[in-house]
Design a protein around this motif. Structure first.
Motif, PDB file in Angstrom:
ATOM      1  N   VAL A  81       0.676  -0.946  -0.008  1.00 43.92           N
ATOM      2  CA  VAL A  81       0.017  -0.023  -0.156  1.00 43.92           C
ATOM      3  C   VAL A  81       0.872   1.314   0.050  1.00 43.92           C
ATOM      4  CG1 VAL A  81      -2.061  -1.183   1.171  1.00 43.92           C
ATOM      5  CG2 VAL A  81      -0.148   0.009   2.492  1.00 43.92           C
ATOM      6  N   HIS A  82       0.137   2.321  -0.431  1.00 44.17           N
ATOM      7  CA  HIS A  82       0.879   3.749  -0.044  1.00 44.17           C
ATOM      8  C   HIS A  82       0.539   4.268   0.832  1.00 44.17           C
ATOM      9  CE1 HIS A  82       2.439   3.621  -4.424  1.00 44.17           C
ATOM     10  NE2 HIS A  82       1.418   3.083  -4.791  1.00 44.17           N
ATOM     11  N   LEU A  83       1.720   4.543   1.592  1.00 49.36           N
ATOM     12  CA  LEU A  83       1.244   5.421   2.870  1.00 49.36           C
ATOM     13  C   LEU A  83       1.185   6.766   3.078  1.00 49.36           C
ATOM     14  CD1 LEU A  83       4.009   3.372   5.058  1.00 49.36           C
ATOM     15  CD2 LEU A  83       1.633   2.790   4.888  1.00 49.36           C
ATOM     16  N   GLY A  84       0.366   7.335   3.966  1.00 46.38           N
ATOM     17  CA  GLY A  84      -0.004   8.733   3.758  1.00 46.38           C
ATOM     18  C   GLY A  84       0.164   9.480   4.976  1.00 46.38           C
ATOM     19  N   GLU A  85      -0.355  10.248   5.544  1.00 46.36           N
ATOM     20  CA  GLU A  85      -0.480  10.971   6.986  1.00 46.36           C
ATOM     21  C   GLU A  85      -0.870   9.982   8.072  1.00 46.36           C
ATOM     22  OE1 GLU A  85      -3.407  13.998   7.769  1.00 46.36           O
ATOM     23  OE2 GLU A  85      -4.410  13.554   5.897  1.00 46.36           O
ATOM     24  N   GLU A  86      -0.805  10.317   9.331  1.00 48.80           N
ATOM     25  CA  GLU A  86      -1.070   9.481  10.413  1.00 48.80           C
ATOM     26  C   GLU A  86      -1.820  10.219  11.338  1.00 48.80           C
ATOM     27  OE1 GLU A  86       1.922   7.315  12.433  1.00 48.80           O
ATOM     28  OE2 GLU A  86       3.142   6.882  10.502  1.00 48.80           O
ATOM     29  N   SER A  87      -2.719   9.690  11.982  1.00 47.22           N
ATOM     30  CA  SER A  87      -3.785  10.455  12.833  1.00 47.22           C
ATOM     31  C   SER A  87      -4.259   9.572  13.973  1.00 47.22           C
ATOM     32  CB  SER A  87      -4.911  11.460  12.048  1.00 47.22           C
ATOM     33  OG  SER A  87      -5.736  11.838  13.160  1.00 47.22           O
ATOM     34  N   GLY A  88      -4.155   9.786  15.104  1.00 49.51           N
ATOM     35  CA  GLY A  88      -4.618   9.041  16.311  1.00 49.51           C
ATOM     36  C   GLY A  88      -4.676   7.647  16.225  1.00 49.51           C
ATOM     37  N   GLY A  89      -3.303   7.152  15.909  1.00 51.71           N
ATOM     38  CA  GLY A  89      -2.946   5.584  15.911  1.00 51.71           C
ATOM     39  C   GLY A  89      -3.578   4.987  14.593  1.00 51.71           C
ATOM     40  N   PHE A  90      -3.873   5.853  13.513  1.00 50.46           N
ATOM     41  CA  PHE A  90      -4.047   5.576  12.336  1.00 50.46           C
ATOM     42  C   PHE A  90      -3.267   5.816  11.000  1.00 50.46           C
ATOM     43  CE2 PHE A  90      -7.945   4.238  14.513  1.00 50.46           C
ATOM     44  CZ  PHE A  90      -8.469   3.061  13.987  1.00 50.46           C
ATOM     45  N   CYS A  91      -2.974   5.189  10.154  1.00 53.43           N
ATOM     46  CA  CYS A  91      -2.295   5.764   8.813  1.00 53.43           C
ATOM     47  C   CYS A  91      -3.088   5.560   7.555  1.00 53.43           C
ATOM     48  CB  CYS A  91      -1.178   4.899   8.634  1.00 53.43           C
ATOM     49  SG  CYS A  91      -0.147   5.349   7.434  1.00 53.43           S
ATOM     50  N   TYR A  92      -3.307   6.691   6.883  1.00 49.62           N
ATOM     51  CA  TYR A  92      -3.932   6.969   5.622  1.00 49.62           C
ATOM     52  C   TYR A  92      -3.308   5.940   4.522  1.00 49.62           C
ATOM     53  CZ  TYR A  92      -6.804   8.471   1.768  1.00 49.62           C
ATOM     54  OH  TYR A  92      -7.529   8.414   0.767  1.00 49.62           O
ATOM     55  N   VAL A  93      -4.059   4.970   3.958  1.00 48.95           N
ATOM     56  CA  VAL A  93      -3.510   4.275   2.702  1.00 48.95           C
ATOM     57  C   VAL A  93      -4.020   4.292   1.664  1.00 48.95           C
ATOM     58  CG1 VAL A  93      -2.366   2.776   4.748  1.00 48.95           C
ATOM     59  CG2 VAL A  93      -4.435   2.138   3.568  1.00 48.95           C
ATOM     60  N   GLU A  94      -3.497   4.237   0.858  1.00 46.26           N
ATOM     61  CA  GLU A  94      -4.067   3.806  -0.860  1.00 46.26           C
ATOM     62  C   GLU A  94      -3.945   2.475  -1.065  1.00 46.26           C
ATOM     63  OE1 GLU A  94      -3.241   7.046  -3.460  1.00 46.26           O
ATOM     64  OE2 GLU A  94      -4.264   8.423  -1.990  1.00 46.26           O
ATOM     65  N   VAL A  95      -4.619   1.651  -1.763  1.00 42.36           N
ATOM     66  CA  VAL A  95      -4.235   0.303  -2.396  1.00 42.36           C
ATOM     67  C   VAL A  95      -3.954   0.393  -3.818  1.00 42.36           C
ATOM     68  CG1 VAL A  95      -4.767  -2.204  -2.220  1.00 42.36           C
ATOM     69  CG2 VAL A  95      -5.580  -0.636  -0.320  1.00 42.36           C
ATOM     70  N   PRO A  96      -2.886   0.099  -4.329  1.00 42.27           N
ATOM     71  CA  PRO A  96      -2.713   0.420  -5.840  1.00 42.27           C
ATOM     72  C   PRO A  96      -3.361  -0.899  -6.474  1.00 42.27           C
ATOM     73  CG  PRO A  96      -0.594   0.111  -4.602  1.00 42.27           C
ATOM     74  CD  PRO A  96      -1.743  -0.298  -3.544  1.00 42.27           C
ATOM     75  N   GLY A  97      -3.840  -0.226  -7.667  1.00 46.15           N
ATOM     76  CA  GLY A  97      -4.828  -0.942  -8.516  1.00 46.15           C
ATOM     77  C   GLY A  97      -6.349  -1.054  -8.124  1.00 46.15           C
ATOM     78  N   THR A  98      -6.714  -0.337  -7.016  1.00 47.13           N
ATOM     79  CA  THR A  98      -7.955  -0.424  -6.668  1.00 47.13           C
ATOM     80  C   THR A  98      -8.479   0.937  -6.241  1.00 47.13           C
ATOM     81  OG1 THR A  98      -7.728  -0.612  -4.140  1.00 47.13           O
ATOM     82  CG2 THR A  98      -7.559  -2.595  -5.367  1.00 47.13           C
ATOM     83  N   THR A  99      -9.795   0.862  -5.886  1.00 42.45           N
ATOM     84  CA  THR A  99     -10.175   2.286  -5.401  1.00 42.45           C
ATOM     85  C   THR A  99     -10.278   2.359  -3.890  1.00 42.45           C
ATOM     86  OG1 THR A  99     -12.532   1.500  -5.585  1.00 42.45           O
ATOM     87  CG2 THR A  99     -11.625   2.436  -7.589  1.00 42.45           C
ATOM     88  N   LEU A 100      -9.749   1.289  -3.303  1.00 42.78           N
ATOM     89  CA  LEU A 100      -9.596   1.195  -2.026  1.00 42.78           C
ATOM     90  C   LEU A 100      -8.669   2.191  -1.353  1.00 42.78           C
ATOM     91  CD1 LEU A 100     -10.924  -0.153   0.598  1.00 42.78           C
ATOM     92  CD2 LEU A 100      -9.159  -1.888   0.384  1.00 42.78           C
ATOM     93  N   ARG A 101      -9.259   3.069  -0.470  1.00 46.56           N
ATOM     94  CA  ARG A 101      -8.385   4.056   0.486  1.00 46.56           C
ATOM     95  C   ARG A 101      -8.957   4.561   1.486  1.00 46.56           C
ATOM     96  NH1 ARG A 101      -7.090   8.303  -4.252  1.00 46.56           N
ATOM     97  NH2 ARG A 101      -7.168   6.224  -5.449  1.00 46.56           N
ATOM     98  N   GLY A 102      -8.405   4.693   2.509  1.00 48.07           N
ATOM     99  CA  GLY A 102      -8.801   5.114   3.785  1.00 48.07           C
ATOM    100  C   GLY A 102      -7.741   4.933   4.863  1.00 48.07           C
TER     101      GLY A 102
END
Length: 248
Positions: free
Chosen positions: A214-235
């Motif tokens: 996955v592609h990693l993004g910002e972190e907040s409150g013990g969570f990390c924003y991710v994007e799953v390549p090849g899909t529309t899944l992100r969160g």
């Protein structure tokens, strides 16, 4: 006094090296006797104490793979690949682990370029860059304090400078193109859930599955924003369910 200090430092280094070898052998014995969980713990302790080593990461991946923990296994293999990208055993085990987890790598747009960039580790590309820069600097210094030679020697120096310059450009370009690797992560948990917002109570959007890159993004409150390549899944993924591939 200096001699005594040198002998003392050598003694400390030998003791440390012996302790490291002993810890590695102990972890290997655990693996050979089927204590894969104990081996994994021992290899993790070695990495925490000494930093990343390809052999330790490779064996750690094997331990997790025997335990059926595909996410941690793929993470260990990927980290080992950053150090030894041309190891055939490592590549074979990584493929097997990804197949077992159904976490295949996404196809790249330019496979030949990707293969060329991955042929050397980032450390090797860095050494090429530094070596080319030092060579060019040394050659410039020598030519600045000496008369420019003529004939064959001049041509040799010009060709050497051109080759070093090309190596410098290629190495710097490779490192630039691989800069995005710092933002790559691997999903660790089989039940990892991507949520709409960084809260346990947030809506679950889906599960990428263990071992998925996955592609990693910002972190907040013990969570990390991710994007799953090849899909529309992100969160948002819980921080314990994903780990960065990059070595620190």
């Amino acid at each position: 006094m200096i001699r005594q200090l040198s002998i003392g430092l050598l003694g400390i280094w030998l003791v440390s090296a012996a302790a490291s070898a002993s810890a590695f052998d102990d972890a290997h014995r655990r693996f050979e006797t089927g204590d894969f969980a104990g081996a994994a713990v021992a290899y993790e302790k070695l990495l925490a104490a000494e930093g990343p080593r390809a052999a330790v990461l490779y064996n750690l991946g094997n331990s997790y793979q025997r335990l059926g923990q595909h996410g941690p296994a793929i993470l260990a293999y990927e980290r080992a690949r950053l150090l030894t990208p041309r190891d055939p055993d490592l590549q074979a085990n990584l493929r097997l682990s990804r197949k077992a987890a159904a976490a295949f790598e996404e196809p790249v747009n330019h496979p030949r370029l990707h293969a060329a960039l991955q042929f050397l580790s980032r450390n090797e590309w860095s050494w090429l860059l530094v070596g080319a820069a030092l060579f060019l600097g040394g050659l410039t210094l020598v030519l600045g304090i000496m008369k420019v030679p003529r004939g064959g020697m001049r041509r040799i120096q010009m060709i050497s400078a051109a080759v070093a310059g090309l190596v410098f450009v290629v190495a710097s370009g490779a490192l630039s193109l691989r800069g995005g690797e710092e933002m790559l992560g691997v999903v660790l948990s089989e039940n990892a859930a991507v949520r709409l917002s960084p809260f346990e109570s947030a809506e679950v959007l889906g599960s990428p599955g263990p071992g998925r890159t996955v592609h990693l993004g910002e972190e907040s409150g013990g969570f990390c924003y991710v994007e799953v390549p090849g899909t529309t899944l992100r969160g948002w993924l819980a921080r314990g369910d994903v780990a960065a591939v990059g070595l620190r």
